[in-house]
Scaffold this motif. Structure first.
Motif, PDB file in Angstrom:
ATOM      1  N   PRO A 109       0.938  -1.317  -0.002  1.00 12.13           N
ATOM      2  CA  PRO A 109      -0.059   0.093  -0.059  1.00 12.13           C
ATOM      3  C   PRO A 109       1.103   1.211   0.102  1.00 12.13           C
ATOM      4  O   PRO A 109       1.929   1.174   0.846  1.00 12.13           O
ATOM      5  N   LYS A 110       0.290   2.274  -0.778  1.00 11.32           N
ATOM      6  CA  LYS A 110       1.055   3.371  -0.745  1.00 11.32           C
ATOM      7  C   LYS A 110       0.349   4.441  -0.045  1.00 11.32           C
ATOM      8  O   LYS A 110       0.844   5.636   0.505  1.00 11.32           O
ATOM      9  N   SER A 111      -0.949   4.378   0.317  1.00 11.15           N
ATOM     10  CA  SER A 111      -1.860   5.041   1.084  1.00 11.15           C
ATOM     11  C   SER A 111      -2.878   4.344   1.500  1.00 11.15           C
ATOM     12  O   SER A 111      -3.542   3.713   0.827  1.00 11.15           O
ATOM     13  N   GLU A 112      -3.581   4.689   2.519  1.00  9.98           N
ATOM     14  CA  GLU A 112      -4.831   4.334   3.122  1.00  9.98           C
ATOM     15  C   GLU A 112      -6.046   5.132   2.535  1.00  9.98           C
ATOM     16  O   GLU A 112      -7.255   4.956   2.975  1.00  9.98           O
ATOM     17  N   SER A 113      -5.799   6.264   1.829  1.00  8.45           N
ATOM     18  CA  SER A 113      -6.765   7.216   1.328  1.00  8.45           C
ATOM     19  C   SER A 113      -7.796   6.739   0.752  1.00  8.45           C
ATOM     20  O   SER A 113      -7.508   5.627  -0.150  1.00  8.45           O
ATOM     21  N   ASN A 114      -9.028   6.996   0.676  1.00  8.20           N
ATOM     22  CA  ASN A 114     -10.102   6.631  -0.238  1.00  8.20           C
ATOM     23  C   ASN A 114     -10.181   7.188  -1.523  1.00  8.20           C
ATOM     24  O   ASN A 114     -10.981   7.128  -2.257  1.00  8.20           O
ATOM     25  N   TYR A 115      -9.551   8.391  -1.601  1.00  6.28           N
ATOM     26  CA  TYR A 115      -9.272   9.283  -2.948  1.00  6.28           C
ATOM     27  C   TYR A 115     -10.535   9.610  -3.274  1.00  6.28           C
ATOM     28  O   TYR A 115     -10.798   9.920  -4.378  1.00  6.28           O
ATOM     29  N   LEU A 116     -11.313  10.083  -2.224  1.00  7.47           N
ATOM     30  CA  LEU A 116     -12.801  10.675  -2.739  1.00  7.47           C
ATOM     31  C   LEU A 116     -12.454  12.370  -3.247  1.00  7.47           C
ATOM     32  O   LEU A 116     -11.538  12.757  -2.622  1.00  7.47           O
ATOM     33  N   SER A 117     -13.031  12.701  -4.153  1.00 10.61           N
ATOM     34  CA  SER A 117     -12.876  14.102  -4.668  1.00 10.61           C
ATOM     35  C   SER A 117     -14.108  14.676  -4.616  1.00 10.61           C
ATOM     36  O   SER A 117     -15.026  14.701  -5.490  1.00 10.61           O
ATOM     37  N   LEU A 118     -14.741  14.995  -3.208  1.00 13.77           N
ATOM     38  CA  LEU A 118     -15.985  15.550  -3.180  1.00 13.77           C
ATOM     39  C   LEU A 118     -16.382  16.791  -3.772  1.00 13.77           C
ATOM     40  O   LEU A 118     -15.649  17.780  -3.763  1.00 13.77           O
ATOM     41  N   ALA A 119     -17.527  16.721  -4.713  1.00 10.94           N
ATOM     42  CA  ALA A 119     -18.047  18.059  -5.415  1.00 10.94           C
ATOM     43  C   ALA A 119     -18.854  18.729  -4.445  1.00 10.94           C
ATOM     44  O   ALA A 119     -19.448  18.260  -3.502  1.00 10.94           O
ATOM     45  N   LYS A 120     -18.636  20.092  -4.544  1.00 10.79           N
ATOM     46  CA  LYS A 120     -19.609  21.125  -3.908  1.00 10.79           C
ATOM     47  C   LYS A 120     -20.894  20.964  -4.446  1.00 10.79           C
ATOM     48  O   LYS A 120     -20.964  21.216  -5.478  1.00 10.79           O
ATOM     49  N   PHE A 121     -21.824  20.989  -3.549  1.00  5.89           N
ATOM     50  CA  PHE A 121     -23.395  21.023  -3.959  1.00  5.89           C
ATOM     51  C   PHE A 121     -23.552  22.263  -4.720  1.00  5.89           C
ATOM     52  O   PHE A 121     -24.316  22.422  -5.752  1.00  5.89           O
ATOM     53  N   GLU A 122     -22.889  23.704  -4.464  1.00  5.45           N
ATOM     54  CA  GLU A 122     -23.098  24.828  -5.104  1.00  5.45           C
ATOM     55  C   GLU A 122     -22.740  24.378  -6.600  1.00  5.45           C
ATOM     56  O   GLU A 122     -23.235  24.958  -7.566  1.00  5.45           O
ATOM     57  N   LYS A 123     -21.455  23.853  -6.796  1.00  2.61           N
ATOM     58  CA  LYS A 123     -20.947  23.839  -8.146  1.00  2.61           C
ATOM     59  C   LYS A 123     -22.037  22.577  -9.169  1.00  2.61           C
ATOM     60  O   LYS A 123     -22.062  22.864 -10.080  1.00  2.61           O
ATOM     61  N   ILE A 124     -22.626  21.681  -8.229  1.00  3.76           N
ATOM     62  CA  ILE A 124     -23.553  20.832  -8.844  1.00  3.76           C
ATOM     63  C   ILE A 124     -24.871  21.464  -9.368  1.00  3.76           C
ATOM     64  O   ILE A 124     -25.180  21.379 -10.528  1.00  3.76           O
ATOM     65  N   HIS A 125     -25.284  22.481  -8.429  1.00  8.91           N
ATOM     66  CA  HIS A 125     -26.605  23.242  -8.612  1.00  8.91           C
ATOM     67  C   HIS A 125     -26.371  24.254  -9.756  1.00  8.91           C
ATOM     68  O   HIS A 125     -27.249  24.591 -10.516  1.00  8.91           O
ATOM     69  N   SER A 126     -25.314  24.675  -9.859  1.00  9.59           N
ATOM     70  CA  SER A 126     -25.079  25.859 -10.597  1.00  9.59           C
ATOM     71  C   SER A 126     -24.808  25.371 -12.194  1.00  9.59           C
ATOM     72  O   SER A 126     -24.555  26.266 -13.084  1.00  9.59           O
ATOM     73  N   GLY A 127     -24.343  24.025 -12.395  1.00  9.20           N
ATOM     74  CA  GLY A 127     -24.289  23.559 -13.547  1.00  9.20           C
ATOM     75  C   GLY A 127     -22.541  23.858 -13.925  1.00  9.20           C
ATOM     76  O   GLY A 127     -22.202  23.537 -15.137  1.00  9.20           O
ATOM     77  N   GLU A 128     -21.858  24.286 -13.029  1.00  7.51           N
ATOM     78  CA  GLU A 128     -20.269  24.271 -13.024  1.00  7.51           C
ATOM     79  C   GLU A 128     -19.717  22.980 -13.597  1.00  7.51           C
ATOM     80  O   GLU A 128     -18.525  23.226 -14.169  1.00  7.51           O
ATOM     81  N   LEU A 129     -20.049  21.917 -12.868  1.00 10.03           N
ATOM     82  CA  LEU A 129     -19.408  20.731 -13.281  1.00 10.03           C
ATOM     83  C   LEU A 129     -19.877  20.005 -14.707  1.00 10.03           C
ATOM     84  O   LEU A 129     -21.046  20.154 -15.216  1.00 10.03           O
ATOM     85  N   ASN A 130     -18.883  19.299 -15.287  1.00  6.38           N
ATOM     86  CA  ASN A 130     -19.112  18.417 -16.413  1.00  6.38           C
ATOM     87  C   ASN A 130     -20.454  17.608 -16.200  1.00  6.38           C
ATOM     88  O   ASN A 130     -20.111  16.704 -15.344  1.00  6.38           O
ATOM     89  N   PRO A 131     -21.642  17.709 -16.947  1.00  7.98           N
ATOM     90  CA  PRO A 131     -22.314  16.753 -16.499  1.00  7.98           C
ATOM     91  C   PRO A 131     -22.414  15.352 -17.037  1.00  7.98           C
ATOM     92  O   PRO A 131     -23.029  14.353 -16.591  1.00  7.98           O
ATOM     93  N   HIS A 132     -21.334  15.272 -17.872  1.00  7.76           N
ATOM     94  CA  HIS A 132     -20.914  13.844 -18.184  1.00  7.76           C
ATOM     95  C   HIS A 132     -19.870  12.955 -17.249  1.00  7.76           C
ATOM     96  O   HIS A 132     -19.655  11.907 -17.760  1.00  7.76           O
ATOM     97  N   ILE A 133     -19.429  13.649 -16.199  1.00  2.37           N
ATOM     98  CA  ILE A 133     -18.512  12.999 -15.480  1.00  2.37           C
ATOM     99  C   ILE A 133     -19.198  12.900 -13.815  1.00  2.37           C
ATOM    100  O   ILE A 133     -19.612  13.829 -13.519  1.00  2.37           O
ATOM    101  N   LEU A 134     -19.205  11.514 -13.791  1.00  2.00           N
ATOM    102  CA  LEU A 134     -19.760  11.335 -12.178  1.00  2.00           C
ATOM    103  C   LEU A 134     -18.876  11.963 -11.117  1.00  2.00           C
ATOM    104  O   LEU A 134     -17.539  11.929 -11.405  1.00  2.00           O
TER     105      LEU A 134
END
Length: 168
Positions: A109-134
């Motif tokens: 193991p190199k790290s025990e991180s779960n490597y989550l990249s949590l998106a901000k709710f504001e960016k989801i609601h504003s449409g700032e994030l690419n809608p084709h990427i989960l």
């Protein structure tokens, strides 16, 4: 002689002789009429860069037991193609594909991180994030509907609606 070691940010499709050390973050089997059953995975390297990987149906039995979620592995010799599609699980420019000569080795193991990249709710609601990427989200579930039995692609399936709110 072993293939060149590389980070996921550096891999390019001009060669297949890459060697990467990654953590298996997600794994699922997928069936389509075009490709049959495939093994789909999301890997992350120690820098946190993620990549989607497909193991085609004729290779699934060879690799399924050596790709356990949470394990670190070394992967040598794989194909890369441009990532596309409506629901991409990572924002990596390329998608990894196992080939007949791909090898997978267990790794420390190199790290025990779960490597989550949590998106901000504001960016989801504003449409700032690419809608084709989960995206990864974390919040409080405030409403769950009844389980609905539906038909999708001429197959029975279940649907569950829920509402989340930002935890802050």
């Amino acid at each position: 002689m072993p293939a060149t070691f590389g980070y996921l940010k550096d891999v390019r499709p001009y060669k297949i002789g890459w060697r990467v050390q990654v953590k298996v973050l997600h794994a699922w089997k997928q069936y389509t009429s075009d490709t049959g059953e495939t093994l789909e995975l999301v890997f992350s390297d120690e820098l946190g860069k993620k990549i989607h990987c497909t193991v085609k149906k004729d290779l699934v039995s060879r690799y399924v037991n050596s790709l356990t979620v949470g394990d670190w592995v070394l992967i040598e010799t794989f194909g890369l193609s441009y990532a596309g599609g409506q629901f991409r699980p990572t924002n990596h420019l390329y998608k990894m594909t196992f080939v007949n000569t791909t090898t997978v080795f267990g790794s420390e193991p190199k790290s025990e991180s779960n490597y989550l990249s949590l998106a901000k709710f504001e960016k989801i609601h504003s449409g700032e994030l690419n809608p084709h990427i989960l995206v990864d989200v974390m919040g409080q579930i405030v409403m769950v509907s009844e389980l609905e039995n539906l038909e999708a692609n001429n197959k029975p399936t279940c649907k569950l609606d829920f509402e989340m709110r930002d935890e802050t």
